[in-house]
Scaffold this active site. Structure first.
Site, mmCIF file in Angstrom:
data_model
loop_
_atom_site.group_PDB
_atom_site.id
_atom_site.type_symbol
_atom_site.label_atom_id
_atom_site.label_comp_id
_atom_site.label_asym_id
_atom_site.label_seq_id
_atom_site.Cartn_x
_atom_site.Cartn_y
_atom_site.Cartn_z
ATOM 1 N NE ARG A 181 9.884 -1.440 -6.021
ATOM 2 C CZ ARG A 181 9.314 -0.421 -4.976
ATOM 3 N NH1 ARG A 181 9.892 0.322 -4.079
ATOM 4 N NH2 ARG A 181 8.032 -0.438 -5.027
ATOM 5 N N PRO A 224 0.870 -1.214 0.060
ATOM 6 C CG PRO A 224 -0.342 -1.422 1.787
ATOM 7 C CD PRO A 224 0.656 -2.015 1.233
ATOM 8 C CD GLU A 225 2.866 3.063 -4.469
ATOM 9 O OE1 GLU A 225 3.053 4.582 -4.627
ATOM 10 O OE2 GLU A 225 3.164 2.273 -5.433
ATOM 11 C CE LYS A 263 5.569 4.057 0.897
ATOM 12 N NZ LYS A 263 6.257 3.183 -0.059
#
Ligand SMILES: [Zn+2]
Length: 291
Positions: free
Chosen positions: A281, A2-3, A59
């Site tokens: 990434r 989750p961002e 976050k």
């Protein structure tokens, strides 16, 4: 993982459900990984605390707590127990916080105590309202801790001002994508929203941050805020198994223009979306629209 928009959605959902509720008791599982503070300290901080608010910082989900003192049982018998409001204990520590980081697969579930206990439940908070708040995390990258005066390391992307944004990025020699993901610069921006904001700003992810002009950075600044706000409005992006506090999926993934669209045509120019790896990434971009 989750961002920012997903954590914001979860925090807002929880705030509307548990604000002003009181944590009566806490059970913690035996797995050490989820506990970033000592178990005894987490229990002591949470038990008999009122949840003043739930909000997102970077976050992290932050529960602002206020200690309450319960009326002793002997005094309770003279009145109706349920009408007793917990009193504030002036001697107890004020302004404590429970900090939850969801990691990859962490979830906070608000449920009835009779609800089946999910595998990988690491914490259960019993609330005065009769409900339970459970922390479930199969992969155990999530973290629970207690603090006071908790602050994220980097700037808040929705609040940062243009001048600061420009100065921070122009000082970095790393690819702009890496700078966006660097949590000590900006808090809460992850892979999805970095890729989406770079596409909207027309910037290639591997461009050196320090090589960007003020105008480039102004476009990135505006795109990032726009993407985050749209994603929050859509309830976040449901990739892998993300759901919000009430089990609802988000819908922003339907508006992704590059993230997760490798090989599909660019929505602007029809060129196939490319994917490269930067600092470990995946980065998704259009080689025609982004320079
Ligand atoms: Zn394109």
């Amino acid at each position: 993982m989750p961002e920012l928009p997903e954590v914001e959605t979860i925090a807002r959902g929880l705030a509307s459900q548990v604000r002003d509720d009181v944590i009566e008791s806490v059970w913690l599982g035996s797995k050490p990984e989820p506990l970033k503070s000592p178990a005894s300290q987490i229990v002591a901080t949470l038990e008999s605390s009122r949840i003043v608010d739930v909000r997102r910082v970077g976050k992290h989900i932050v529960f602002d707590l206020d200690r309450v003192a319960r009326t002793p049982p002997s005094a309770k018998s003279f009145r109706h127990a349920r009408s007793e409001k917990p009193r504030r204990n002036r001697h107890a520590q004020q302004n404590s916080q429970w900090i939850v980081h969801l990691g990859m697969t962490g979830r906070l579930l608000l449920c009835d105590p009779s609800a089946e206990l999910a595998k990988h439940t690491h914490a259960i908070l019993t609330l005065d309202s009769g409900r339970e708040l459970r922390f479930v995390d199969p992969r155990r990258f999530g973290r629970l801790s207690v603090a006071s005066g908790f602050e994220a390391a980097g700037a808040e992307p929705l609040e940062v001002e243009l001048e600061m944004f420009v100065n921070v990025f122009r000082a970095r020699k790393t690819p702009v994508k890496s700078a966006l993901l660097n949590q000590s610069l900006l808090s809460g921006v992850g892979n999805i929203y970095a890729d989406e904001s770079l596409f909207r700003a027309g910037l290639l992810p591997r461009r050196r941050a320090a090589s960007l002009t003020r105008e480039d950075l102004r476009r990135l600044f505006l795109s990032l805020k726009e993407v985050l706000k749209e994603a929050i409005a859509a309830g976040g992006s449901s990739v892998s198994d993300y759901v919000d506090a009430s089990g609802e999926a988000g819908f922003f993934q339907l508006q992704h223009r590059v993230y997760g669209r490798e090989g599909e045509p660019c929505l602007v120019c029809k060129s196939p979306i490319k994917r490269i790896v930067i600092a470990g990434r995946s980065s998704h971009y259009c080689a025609t629209c982004q320079r």
